[in-house]
Design an enzyme around this catalytic site. Sequence first.
Site, mmCIF file in Angstrom:
data_model
loop_
_atom_site.group_PDB
_atom_site.id
_atom_site.type_symbol
_atom_site.label_atom_id
_atom_site.label_comp_id
_atom_site.label_asym_id
_atom_site.label_seq_id
_atom_site.Cartn_x
_atom_site.Cartn_y
_atom_site.Cartn_z
ATOM 1 N N TRP A 77 30.049 7.883 -4.039
ATOM 2 C CA TRP A 77 28.958 8.236 -3.125
ATOM 3 C C TRP A 77 28.029 9.296 -3.691
ATOM 4 O O TRP A 77 26.972 9.550 -3.134
ATOM 5 C CB TRP A 77 29.535 8.716 -1.776
ATOM 6 C CG TRP A 77 30.603 9.748 -1.949
ATOM 7 C CD1 TRP A 77 31.952 9.532 -1.929
ATOM 8 C CD2 TRP A 77 30.444 11.151 -2.213
ATOM 9 N NE1 TRP A 77 32.635 10.704 -2.171
ATOM 10 C CE2 TRP A 77 31.726 11.710 -2.345
ATOM 11 C CE3 TRP A 77 29.343 11.989 -2.352
ATOM 12 C CZ2 TRP A 77 31.941 13.064 -2.616
ATOM 13 C CZ3 TRP A 77 29.538 13.340 -2.622
ATOM 14 C CH2 TRP A 77 30.833 13.853 -2.750
ATOM 15 N N ASN A 78 28.423 9.964 -4.791
ATOM 16 C CA ASN A 78 27.587 11.097 -5.221
ATOM 17 C C ASN A 78 26.315 10.664 -5.946
ATOM 18 O O ASN A 78 25.314 11.368 -5.937
ATOM 19 C CB ASN A 78 28.392 12.121 -6.044
ATOM 20 C CG ASN A 78 29.002 11.548 -7.288
ATOM 21 O OD1 ASN A 78 29.084 10.329 -7.454
ATOM 22 N ND2 ASN A 78 29.458 12.407 -8.174
ATOM 23 N N LYS A 136 31.565 -2.910 -5.251
ATOM 24 C CA LYS A 136 32.025 -2.257 -4.024
ATOM 25 C C LYS A 136 31.488 -0.823 -4.067
ATOM 26 O O LYS A 136 32.053 0.043 -4.730
ATOM 27 C CB LYS A 136 33.561 -2.269 -4.000
ATOM 28 C CG LYS A 136 34.217 -1.200 -3.128
ATOM 29 C CD LYS A 136 34.079 -1.477 -1.655
ATOM 30 C CE LYS A 136 34.807 -0.447 -0.809
ATOM 31 N NZ LYS A 136 34.137 0.869 -0.731
ATOM 32 N N PRO A 137 30.336 -0.571 -3.394
ATOM 33 C CA PRO A 137 29.842 0.812 -3.336
ATOM 34 C C PRO A 137 30.682 1.629 -2.352
ATOM 35 O O PRO A 137 31.392 1.056 -1.514
ATOM 36 C CB PRO A 137 28.413 0.636 -2.819
ATOM 37 C CG PRO A 137 28.423 -0.643 -2.043
ATOM 38 C CD PRO A 137 29.506 -1.520 -2.629
ATOM 39 N N ALA A 138 30.578 2.937 -2.441
ATOM 40 C CA ALA A 138 31.331 3.811 -1.535
ATOM 41 C C ALA A 138 30.912 3.561 -0.090
ATOM 42 O O ALA A 138 29.726 3.333 0.186
ATOM 43 C CB ALA A 138 31.075 5.264 -1.909
ATOM 44 N N GLY A 168 35.093 7.573 -10.130
ATOM 45 C CA GLY A 168 35.669 8.232 -8.958
ATOM 46 C C GLY A 168 36.748 9.205 -9.392
ATOM 47 O O GLY A 168 36.756 9.688 -10.528
ATOM 48 N N SER A 169 37.691 9.438 -8.487
ATOM 49 C CA SER A 169 38.683 10.485 -8.751
ATOM 50 C C SER A 169 39.765 10.004 -9.721
ATOM 51 O O SER A 169 40.038 8.808 -9.832
ATOM 52 C CB SER A 169 39.335 10.922 -7.441
ATOM 53 O OG SER A 169 40.224 9.914 -7.007
ATOM 54 N N GLU A 210 35.565 6.318 -15.292
ATOM 55 C CA GLU A 210 34.826 7.592 -15.322
ATOM 56 C C GLU A 210 35.426 8.430 -14.205
ATOM 57 O O GLU A 210 35.103 8.227 -13.033
ATOM 58 C CB GLU A 210 33.334 7.358 -15.055
ATOM 59 C CG GLU A 210 32.624 6.526 -16.091
ATOM 60 C CD GLU A 210 32.510 7.209 -17.440
ATOM 61 O OE1 GLU A 210 32.829 8.410 -17.543
ATOM 62 O OE2 GLU A 210 32.118 6.526 -18.390
ATOM 63 N N LEU A 211 36.298 9.373 -14.574
ATOM 64 C CA LEU A 211 37.105 10.049 -13.546
ATOM 65 C C LEU A 211 36.700 11.523 -13.391
ATOM 66 O O LEU A 211 35.594 11.895 -13.733
ATOM 67 C CB LEU A 211 38.581 9.867 -13.896
ATOM 68 C CG LEU A 211 38.996 8.396 -14.138
ATOM 69 C CD1 LEU A 211 40.450 8.280 -14.538
ATOM 70 C CD2 LEU A 211 38.702 7.527 -12.918
ATOM 71 N N CYS A 245 30.659 15.013 -11.199
ATOM 72 C CA CYS A 245 31.843 15.174 -12.062
ATOM 73 C C CYS A 245 31.526 16.033 -13.271
ATOM 74 O O CYS A 245 32.426 16.456 -13.982
ATOM 75 C CB CYS A 245 32.325 13.821 -12.563
ATOM 76 S SG CYS A 245 32.678 12.707 -11.237
ATOM 77 N N GLU A 258 38.867 20.527 -9.479
ATOM 78 C CA GLU A 258 37.439 20.234 -9.367
ATOM 79 C C GLU A 258 36.976 20.668 -7.972
ATOM 80 O O GLU A 258 37.480 20.177 -6.959
ATOM 81 C CB GLU A 258 37.259 18.721 -9.546
ATOM 82 C CG GLU A 258 35.856 18.297 -9.783
ATOM 83 C CD GLU A 258 35.764 16.812 -10.155
ATOM 84 O OE1 GLU A 258 36.632 16.012 -9.748
ATOM 85 O OE2 GLU A 258 34.794 16.448 -10.838
HETATM 86 C C1 SIN Z 1 29.036 11.744 -12.091
HETATM 87 O O1 SIN Z 1 29.100 12.770 -11.445
HETATM 88 O O2 SIN Z 1 29.980 10.941 -12.098
HETATM 89 C C2 SIN Z 1 27.849 11.341 -12.912
HETATM 90 C C3 SIN Z 1 26.888 12.391 -13.142
HETATM 91 C C4 SIN Z 1 25.717 11.977 -13.987
HETATM 92 O O3 SIN Z 1 25.556 10.823 -14.421
HETATM 93 O O4 SIN Z 1 24.947 12.880 -14.256
#
Ligand code: SIN
Length: 487
Positions: free
Chosen positions: A158-159, A182-184, A235-236, A257-258, A291, A388
């Site tokens: 969702w970010n 599948k989006p958040a 995600g996490s 990508e965690l 992240c 985090e």
């Molecule tokens: C992320 O927070 O997973 C990606 C951040 C970004 O692409 O800058």
Amino acid sequence: MTLQLSRQSLLRPEIYIDGIWCGADDGSTRSVDNPATGDTLAEVPDAGTEETRRAIEAADRVLSDWRSKSAQERAGILRRWHDLMLEHKEDLARLMTAEQGKPLQESRGEIAYGASYFEWFAEEAKRVYGDVIPPPDGSKRIVTIRQPVGVVACITPWNFPNAMLARKIAPALAVGCTVVCKPANATPLSAMAMIVLAEEAGVPPGVVNIVTGKTNDIGAEMTSNPLVRKLTFTGSTPVGKQLMAECSETVKRTSMELGGNAPFIVFDDADIDAAIDGAMVCKFRNAGQTCVCANRILVQDGIYDTFAARLTERTEALKLGDGLDEDTDVGPLITTSAAKDVVEFIEQAVSSGATIRTGGKQSDKGERFVQPTVLVDVNDEMRVFREEIFGPVAPLFRFSTEEEAIRMANDTEFGLACYFYSRDIGRVWRVSEALEYGIVGINEGIISNAAAPFGGVKESGQGREGSRYGLDDYTEIKYLCMGGIDA
Ligand code: SIN
């Protein structure tokens, strides 16, 4: 209250399977709300296993047609999709801010960032090269070709409701894969609006599908269905591990990508103005919900007090508010429980000896707003060092030597992004090589762009997105051994 857009049809709260917009089979829905106001923006389908299976079957059915199109044809469609996203940037940005909360200026930036993946991979689609390899003897020839992995399942957070999906769909389609996304559940409307534009760009039915709803059921179908050949997830770390374990049953390829725990190191010899600017954007963009946000700010003894004073002053000046107001710098967090978690980080640090220089509490603007916060007197026993934070909290750790900074920076199971500021060229090389991270920002707080390989090491994941390497995760190398050449 309905969100007003210039083109209202971009607000399309339906799932998209095999080129058909529809609801969940049983008609059930779930609501999407605006984190700044709590207002319901839309009801979206609460789909599950059956809808996901049909989407996967559709993606599989059209795979051979899509992969046999020329690279130029696929590139042309991706390029049109890019152009349409930019044409509708303002509406897409408003929709994103309404469902995600980030300030409008950041949403506009994200739409341009997301669109840039379509442009980048439209170009890269034409450069999916193989090799001719010198053979061990004269009777053979060795050739490799790269082929699409097949149906790809994409699960996104969702970010970054637009860019994370773009970063997966664009390379997948570029090389000839088809996708089920599948989006958040918190931010599906941005994804749906992207798909409206995909149709207009000429993406054929079945090539891109989108399902929203019951996360566990959708995820389980994606990880168990043998037609899915690859799963890509942002995600996490705990969820990533679970998905990897589930995918192992059918030996699917995975890209992960965690989570991160980014150190942001400021050495005594840094350009302090640049370091403050970098820390502000790296820490507070998206209210600290990325992240790659600076999670631990490590500052060398000689400049610690000056840096703390100046960062505090800049943080106090940030305007917290509804992202749809043009002058907002920091928006709400995604949920009330996320805001409570962030406040707990602060409270745990304070109860263990930390001092709040500014902020420190939930704001009176609403229960999802947390005041931008600076903490000093922090140490490596506190949760702010180990976990985090995912919120607008900047803890400032003190260090004395380069070795100590590197040891502190690497003292985590995560390894996504890290940053440091120094003007000593020898140090720049030494520290860059010693940091155990996939991405190193050197005198720079913003590292994301389509031309660069984004990804982590250790428990931050595997695989790279963006750049020329971003195609590797979506292709298989096939080796052709050609014999009888001498005959
Ligand atoms: C992320 O927070 O997973 C990606 C951040 C970004 O692409 O800058």
